[in-house]
Scaffold this active site. Structure first.
Site, PDB file in Angstrom:
ATOM      1  N   CYS A   1      -6.425  -6.376   1.623  1.00 47.05           N
ATOM      2  CA  CYS A   1      -5.026  -6.367   1.178  1.00 47.05           C
ATOM      3  C   CYS A   1      -4.229  -7.348   2.028  1.00 47.05           C
ATOM      4  O   CYS A   1      -4.140  -7.189   3.242  1.00 47.05           O
ATOM      5  CB  CYS A   1      -4.414  -4.973   1.294  1.00 47.05           C
ATOM      6  SG  CYS A   1      -2.651  -4.985   0.871  1.00 47.05           S
TER       7      CYS A   1
ATOM      8  N   LEU B   1       0.810  -1.230   0.000  1.00 46.09           N
ATOM      9  CA  LEU B   1       0.000   0.000   0.000  1.00 46.09           C
ATOM     10  C   LEU B   1       0.836   1.269   0.000  1.00 46.09           C
ATOM     11  O   LEU B   1       0.513   2.241   0.677  1.00 46.09           O
ATOM     12  CB  LEU B   1      -0.976   0.016   1.202  1.00 46.09           C
ATOM     13  CG  LEU B   1      -2.059  -1.054   1.235  1.00 46.09           C
ATOM     14  CD1 LEU B   1      -2.861  -0.959   2.547  1.00 46.09           C
ATOM     15  CD2 LEU B   1      -3.010  -0.919   0.049  1.00 46.09           C
TER      16      LEU B   1
ATOM     17  N   GLY C   1      -6.585  -7.079 -13.907  1.00 43.39           N
ATOM     18  CA  GLY C   1      -5.400  -6.544 -13.234  1.00 43.39           C
ATOM     19  C   GLY C   1      -4.131  -7.007 -13.904  1.00 43.39           C
ATOM     20  O   GLY C   1      -3.590  -6.337 -14.786  1.00 43.39           O
TER      21      GLY C   1
END
Lengths: 269, 320
Positions: free
Chosen positions: B134, B77, B269
């Site tokens: 995540c 992140l 993705g």
């Protein structure tokens, strides 16, 4: 906002040379790419078939009509690329990355290349030689057989200093040992494995010579979208992403987007 | 006879898309990075990289490992924080030819709510994805999506912070994803993204150490597709809200598996790392697939391989 896929190049292989077993130079018909490619930039090559990711490859050579890529066959994806034959199509995205900054380059430049790093320095050597500079190539590999394309650099006018791990060509040892004992240039360019780049940075710093290092890293997107290939930089670097300050003054820049070439003095690795 | 054009548009919980493709969070930057390589007017939406309240430097390198059928990542992140993102990056996205979906991450219920609030106030943002799954942050990043009660509380807080379509991204690393999905729906989610990456690791056998700086990472790409298709199938039987199916989609056939399992749209993705033109190609091939079967709209086939599937749209379709 540009909506056209302007940097997608549908090229065709025009020549394939095996420089030595496992090292391939592919030349592609790609006039638009050749016209804008700068030394030290790279492309993402899309392997035909079932690959799961494109392959980042340095732009090795270019003329008016074509670009060449030099790569070591190291895995499934490079194996597919190595199997391409003249006439077959290959899609390239690029040119990508910043490349070497050769504006106002001095007249005495050393280029340090290790292994596949040789793939990213020829265009810089050619541009410097055209500008009248003395260019010394310090070129290292595991063994003599892997010191590919020496003739290309020599015939262009580079002076060449070799080093191999096993002593089969040039100095036995690291190419940076050869650099350290040489007359210092006014600028160092380097591309190769991280330990070689670190040693180059140390030599450059102690001799107070500027060095531009082209970093190697595993990429996913290659275009700045995934943040998978970062390197720590000083906050003050012109290449630092425009992020808020962190407590330790370090930012993490994307090697593919802000790099792959960084000023050695600004890296904090 | 000239066939009428095929309708690929979808509505994902209030987010209207011309194409049923969303570019996966963290895979597509802000979209601007991909503009030289893809036609952004021929994709459904761009999901931005997840933002947290404070800036994050992310994980140590290496962050990526290519595996035989996919990609392991542990980015952690890295992001400039929501305030910076809104002022400097999101504000520059006004001219994008497709909708932009913000993505909120966090380490507490309150942080998620604050990030959602900031995204809610940005006119460039059409919807919000809540990244509660995540796998690559040290402590509680994924905990939310792995616990039904925590999922409910974080979705309730996010719901209270925004009126924009709220898409909750679920983790495959759970025992019963349908139970988590039900809680997210009950707490106010407008749609679900199914799934995030599957936890995994790789070891360097020369150096005898993990290959990722973070040790563990998230696996994406073709390797996880069957896992993701089953997750969509199970979630589609448990909820009525639309699903964005994702996990290893690289062509129209892959996308159709998810749609037939019950997804209204698909996330793309890792395939963008092979070829940024994949999403456009999928749209073209989906249209051809529908036309060849004399179907008029992609929405007609949502959930058709899933006997237990029933969204309001599907029941309406059956009646018609």
């Amino acid at each position: 906002m540009a909506v056209s896929a302007s940097r997608v190049h549908e090229t065709r292989v025009v020549a394939r040379i095996e420089a030595t077993a496992g090292v391939v130079v592919l030349r592609m018909q790609a006039p638009e790419l050749a016209a804008i490619a700068r030394p030290g930039q790279f492309v993402m090559a899309i392997p035909p078939g079932e690959a799961s990711a494109a392959v980042a490859l340095g732009l090795y050579d270019a003329d008016a009509e074509s670009v060449s890529l030099l790569f070591f066959v190291a895995g499934k994806r490079t194996k597919v690329l190595a199997a391409l034959r003249p006439g077959e199509p290959l899609v390239l995205l690029g040119p990508l990355g910043n490349g070497f900054d050769l504006r106002d380059a001095p007249k005495d430049v050393a280029i340090v290349a290790g292994g596949v790093g040789i793939a990213s320095v020829l265009l810089a050597a050619l541009e410097l030689l055209r500008a009248g500079a003395r260019v010394r190539l310090f070129y290292g590999a595991r063994t003599a057989r892997l010191l590919v394309e020496r003739e290309r650099f020599a015939s262009a006018g580079c002076e060449i200093v070799l080093a191999t791990d096993d002593g089969t060509a040039g100095l036995r040892g690291f190419v940076t040992d050869a650099l350290a004992s040489a007359h210092m240039p006014a600028l160092i360019l380097a591309c190769g494995p991280t330990p070689m780049l670190r040693a180059t940075a140390t030599i450059a710093a102690s001799a107070n010579v500027p060095a531009q290092l082209a970093l190697e890293e595993t990429f996913a997107c290659g275009v700045g979208g995934c943040w998978g290939c970062v390197v720590p930089l000083v906050q003050e670097s012109a290449q630092a992403p425009h992020f808020p300050k962190t407590r330790d003054g370090i930012v993490r820049a994307r090697i593919c987007a802000e790099g792959p070439v960084f000023s050695a003095s600004e890296l904090r690795w | 006879m000239v066939r009428p054009p095929v309708d690929l548009s979808v509505n994902v919980g209030g987010l209207a898309l011309r194409y049923p493709t969303l570019m996966g969070s963290g895979c597509y930057g802000t979209g601007a990075e991909f503009a030289p390589f893809a036609d952004l007017s021929r994709i459904g939406a761009i999901v931005l990289k997840s933002a947290t309240l404070a800036p994050r430097l992310g994980n140590a390198m290496p962050r990526l490992v290519h595996t035989p059928a996919g990609l392991l990542n542990a980015i952690g992140l890295q992001n400039p924080g929501i305030d910076w993102l809104v002022e400097h990056e999101i504000a520059a996205l006004g001219g994008m030819p497709c909708p932009i979906v913000g993505s909120a991450a966090g380490f507490s219920v309150d942080e998620y709510a604050q990030v959602c609030g900031r995204l809610d106030a940005s006119p460039e943002i059409s919807a919000i994805e809540l990244n509660i799954s995540c796998p690559n942050v040290a402590s509680e990043g994924e905990t939310f999506a792995c616990d039904a009660n925590l999922t409910a509380s974080v979705v309730r807080a996010a719901r209270a912070a925004t009126r924009k379509p709220l898409i909750v991204k679920l983790s495959p690393n759970v025992t019963d994803i349908a139970a988590i999905a039900r809680e997210a729906e009950r707490a106010g989610a407008d749609a679900l993204a199914v799934v995030n990456t599957v936890r995994g690791m790789a070891i360097d056998v020369e150096r005898w150490e993990p290959r990722l700086g973070n040790v563990a990472g998230g696996l994406s790409g073709p390797a996880i597709r069957p896992i993701a298709v089953l997750a969509v199938y199970e979630v589609a039987r448990a909820v009525r809200i639309p699903i964005v199916g994702q996990g290893g989609i690289a062509n129209a056939s892959d996308a159709l598996e998810f749609i037939l399992a019950g997804a209204s749209a698909v996330g793309i993705g890792t395939a963008n790392f092979l070829d940024p033109r994949v999403p456009e190609r999928i749209a073209v091939e989906l249209a051809e697939y529908l036309a060849s079967r004399n179907l008029r709209a992609i929405s007609e086939i949502v959930g058709r391989a899933n006997a237990g599937f029933a969204t309001p749209e599907q029941r309406e379709g059956d009646a018609g």
